[in-house]
Each structure stands twice: as C-alpha cells, then as structure tokens.
Design a protein around this motif. Structure first.
Motif, PDB file in Angstrom:
ATOM      1  N   GLY A 209       0.804  -1.213   0.000  1.00 40.02           N
ATOM      2  CA  GLY A 209       0.000   0.000   0.000  1.00 40.02           C
ATOM      3  C   GLY A 209       0.836   1.261   0.000  1.00 40.02           C
ATOM      4  O   GLY A 209       0.604   2.173  -0.811  1.00 40.02           O
ATOM      5  N   MET A 415      -4.015  -2.841   2.785  1.00 38.58           N
ATOM      6  CA  MET A 415      -3.266  -2.286   1.666  1.00 38.58           C
ATOM      7  C   MET A 415      -3.846  -0.952   1.216  1.00 38.58           C
ATOM      8  O   MET A 415      -3.104   0.021   0.993  1.00 38.58           O
ATOM      9  N   GLY A 419      -2.217   2.646   1.438  1.00 38.77           N
ATOM     10  CA  GLY A 419      -2.027   3.328   0.159  1.00 38.77           C
ATOM     11  C   GLY A 419      -2.414   4.792   0.245  1.00 38.77           C
ATOM     12  O   GLY A 419      -1.680   5.673  -0.226  1.00 38.77           O
TER      13      GLY A 419
END
Length: 495
Positions: A209, A415, A419
């Motif tokens: 991420g 993730m 991110g």
C-alpha cells in the motif's frame, strides 16, 4: 581436498544443475513481484524439496533466496515499488536514476554488487563460520535492542529531506507496529474490536500500500504535472559497473563485510543490514548531499550488503543449528526432515554436504549475473507501457498479492488504507521508507526491550553492563549526537 572433490561431484550433476536453474528463474520471478518476498519463495519450494535428496533440496532454497533478494530491486528501480523491505533503503536513488534515463545502470549496480556481496559472504561462510557464530551467540536481548535502535536511527538520518520528516515517518511505522496483542501482558492494543487486527498489521500488505498503491494514486492525481520518465539512454547493464567498482572499492568491501556480520546475528537479516550499510555509505561519502537524488554509491554498498547478509545468516544455522533469519529457519526444518541435524557435528558427520552448500552458494551468485541480465532486459519493457495502462495492471497485482498473504479480504483493506496514507505522506514530503522499517522492526524493538527490562529488574543501567551492548549503545548515542554537535559548530563558526 577429497571432501571438496566429493562435494563438487554432488553439485555438478545434471539433475542438481537443472534444479538450480529452475529455482533461480522461480526466485527471480517471485522476488520481482512487489509483496512476494524471498521467504515466500522459499516456503513455496518446501513441498517440492520433500521429493529431493538433501543437496538438490538445499540448492533449490539457496538459489531461489539469492535471486529473490536481488530481484526485489527491479520493481523498486522501475516503479518505485520495492520488492523487499531491504530494497526500500535505496529505492529513492534507484528510481531517481530511472527517471533520469539510467535504469539499466541502477539495476546493473544492484545486480553486480549483490553478486559480489554474496560471493564475499560465501567465502566468509567457508572460512570463518565458527568464529562469527561464536560472536553471534554472545548477543542477548540487550545487544539486539541497541542493534534495532541503531537501524531505526539510520532510517531517520538517511531519509531525503529533513530529519524531522524522517522521524515522523518512523513514528508512523512504529505506531502501526504496536497494533495487536500487547507484549507481555497479552492485552489487545488499538484493535477496535477487530479479530484480524489481533495479529497486528501485516507488513507485506502495508508495504504494497505505502509504495505501490500510493504510486497508483499519484499517477492519477499528477498525470498532467508529473514529469515523464526519460527512456534509457543505452547506458548498459554492465558497462558502467567496472567504473563503479574502481570508484567505490572500499564501499563494496565495507558493505559486503557489514552485511555478512549483521546477517550472522540470529534474527537480524538483510533488512537491518541494507539500512545500516546505506547509512554508513552516506555518512562517510564525499558527496552525501547527492544521496536520494540518483547517486549510485548507496546502491553499491547496500546492494553488496543485501546478499552478504543472505550468506551470513547461514553461519549460525550450520554451525549451531540456530536460524539466522526466517529462511534459514525453513532450511533447518528441511534438513531435519532429511535426517541431517545441523550443528557442530554436521561438519564431522556430513562434511561433503557442507562443502556442497558452499559450492551452491558460489554457483548461485555467479549465475545470478546472466539470469539477472535477462530479467532486467525483460522488465525494462515495463517503462514502454503507457502509465494509464500500466497502473490498473499494477493495482490488480497488488490486490492479488495482498489477498494471497492470508487468503483474506482484510489484507486488501490494510493495503488500501496504507495506500492512502502513503499518498498523503508523499504529498507532504514525508519519506515512506522509514515507516516501513518502523513497521518491520517495531515488534523486535519492543520484544527485546521488555525482555531486557525483565532480566534487569527494571534497571536501565543493565543496557550498558555487557561490553558489546555498551559499545553498541555508545555508538548509537554518537550517531544521535554527532549531527547536532556538527550543526552547533557550523552555526558558531558562521556567527
């Protein structure tokens, strides 16, 4: 000499050589995909090794590991998505070189100096195993605590930009590492009632991420104002490496030696080795301001350290049966299944097997050069793909990789959260790499600190009572204080 000849006969057989070649290609493929680590490549090979003799079984693991560690540099240099936490140490330099049209030079440096570091580590493994393993056994929780603190400190000082921003990034990673079951009380921390968070934040989905998903978001937001990557100017994969070796011979030797020494410490591994080597390279460089802007010196030293640590991790595993990292822990299990007990007696009972391992290490690092050349040439075509086509494909691989860790959608959620966090950090010029190191080393820091405090009955002086611990502690304080003292002297001189 007859034992060595017997070991050569065990390795240079058609089936063993075919296993080495196949596992090398497999390790290169797995390592080049962000989120799939060398440990995962090793674990996937274990069921296949059940049907092999000891030599080809160990050869498969050794070769796949060496290839996967190097291959983690490929997505880091081309896409700013490091395949391993160790690759994150110098990803900014590698990606900056790619943006300047020097992708083949950057990956060539990672390839050549990884091979040099691996060969150096193998030579040390062959000659000094008992000595280094004896030193490694003297490391207790006190020494490991200072080693982790030193690694975290290096992450701050080598980060591009200000030290304050590097510290913020590191604290973000350390905070994420506190999520889960508290050590040693066993109480949940920051789980908010989630069963999945009881196991903590998994660093593979988090790393995907922070680097990959955040890069996808940046490409969407900055599609118009983000400068295009300059096509490679034909610098060549190997063309510049002889000049780099002549320019940085001490850096190559220092990175190989430091990586091998840190790798020999049980539980340390290539991650700490790469970060400390990169920090040492920047500290003693004549051009420290160029680090993070596309300077090859850091890649030379940290790249050599990477694969040096891979060889070093086998020292305590073979000599005492103590795993140096997660990969050698798997190897010890495979050896027990094959009826071989790693430890001092293996040098007496099965010396030809030990020498066969040494030969495989040397062979793996040699064949890394042609196979790495093929992998770099194949991966270089990624830069020719339009970003509006490439980024959705990358996002799809990221989702698959995050899901595959535990076959859980929760990994995909982690993730995506990281991110967005990585995108916000990048927008505010906060480096991402220290956050990854904080997430990886945070549990190790807490575990060794609490264990040490229990041993010392709450006395902080115990962290300086053992000679090695005292030396590491004083060196860590020197790393903290020297920049402040130098700044004060410069300020006074200017005044």
């Amino acid at each position: 000499m007859s034992v060595f000849a017997e070991a050569l006969g065990l390795v240079f057989q058609p089936f063993v050589l075919l296993v080495i070649l196949g596992s090398a290609a497999f390790g290169m493929f797995v390592g080049a995909i962000p989120g799939l680590t060398a440990t995962m490549a090793t674990a996937l090979l274990v069921p296949i090794t059940f049907f092999m003799d000891p030599v080809p079984a160990i050869a498969a693991i050794v070769t796949a590991t060496a290839m996967a560690i190097f291959a983690g540099d490929i997505p880091g240099a081309l896409l700013r998505m490091p395949g391993t936490p160790a690759s994150a140490a110098y990803v900014e330099d590698a990606y900056a070189m790619t943006r300047a049209g020097r992708s083949e030079e950057a990956l060539g440096a990672a390839l050549v100096f990884s091979a040099i570091g691996g060969i150096f580590g193998t030579i040390v493994l062959m000659t000094l195993s008992p000595v280094l393993a004896e030193v490694a056994l003297k490391f207790s929780s006190f020494e490991y605590f200072w080693l982790v603190v030193l690694g975290l400190s290096c992450a701050i000082f080598v980060s591009p930009g200000s030290v304050a921003r590097g510290l913020i990034a590191l604290l973000i990673g350390l905070f994420a590492a506190t999520v889960g079951i508290e050590n040693p009380a066993g109480q949940p921390r920051y789980t908010f009632g989630s069963v999945e968070l009881l196991a903590g934040v998994q660093f593979i989905p988090a790393m995907i991420g922070l680097f990959a998903v955040s890069e996808v978001l940046r490409s969407l937001v900055d599609a118009t104002r983000r400068p295009a990557i300059v096509p490679d100017r034909g610098s060549g994969i190997f063309r510049r490496q002889w000049a780099n070796l002549r320019a940085y011979p001490w850096q190559t030797l220092r990175g190989s030696a430091l990586g091998t020494a840190i790798g020999a410490l049980p539980g340390a591994g290539a991650d700490i080795a790469a970060w400390i080597s990169y920090a040492v390279s920047k500290r003693f460089s004549r051009e420290p301001r160029k680090f993070g802007t596309g300077h090859v010196e850091g890649l030379v030293e940290a790249g050599a350290s990477n694969n040096g640590a891979v060889s070093g991790a086998w020292i305590p595993a073979l000599v005492f049966g103590i795993p140096g990292d997660s990969i050698t822990a798997i190897v010890i299990g495979v050896l027990y299944i094959k009826g071989i007990n790693p430890g001092p007696t293996v040098f007496i009972n099965d010396p030809q097997l030990i020498y066969a391992v040494f030969v495989v290490f040397l062979l793996a690092n040699v064949i890394m050069l042609p196979l790495g050349w093929v992998a770099i040439k194949a991966a270089g075509t990624i830069l020719a793909i339009p970003r509006n086509v490439l980024m959705p494909i990358i996002l799809m691989f990221c989702i698959v990789g995050a899901f595959a860790i535990n076959n859980s959608v929760f990994g995909v959620g982690v993730m995506l959260v990281f991110g967005v966090l990585g995108f916000l950090m990048d927008e505010n010029d906060i480096p991402i790499a220290p956050a990854i190191l904080g997430l990886v080393l945070g549990p190790m820091l807490e575990r060794n600190f609490i264990t040490s405090m229990i041993k010392a009955d709450g006395s902080f002086l115990a962290f300086f009572e053992r000679p090695i611990a005292a030396g590491l502690g004083l060196f860590t304080f020197a790393v903290w204080c020297i920049p402040a003292v130098a700044w004060a002297i410069r300020r006074r001189r200017d005044a």
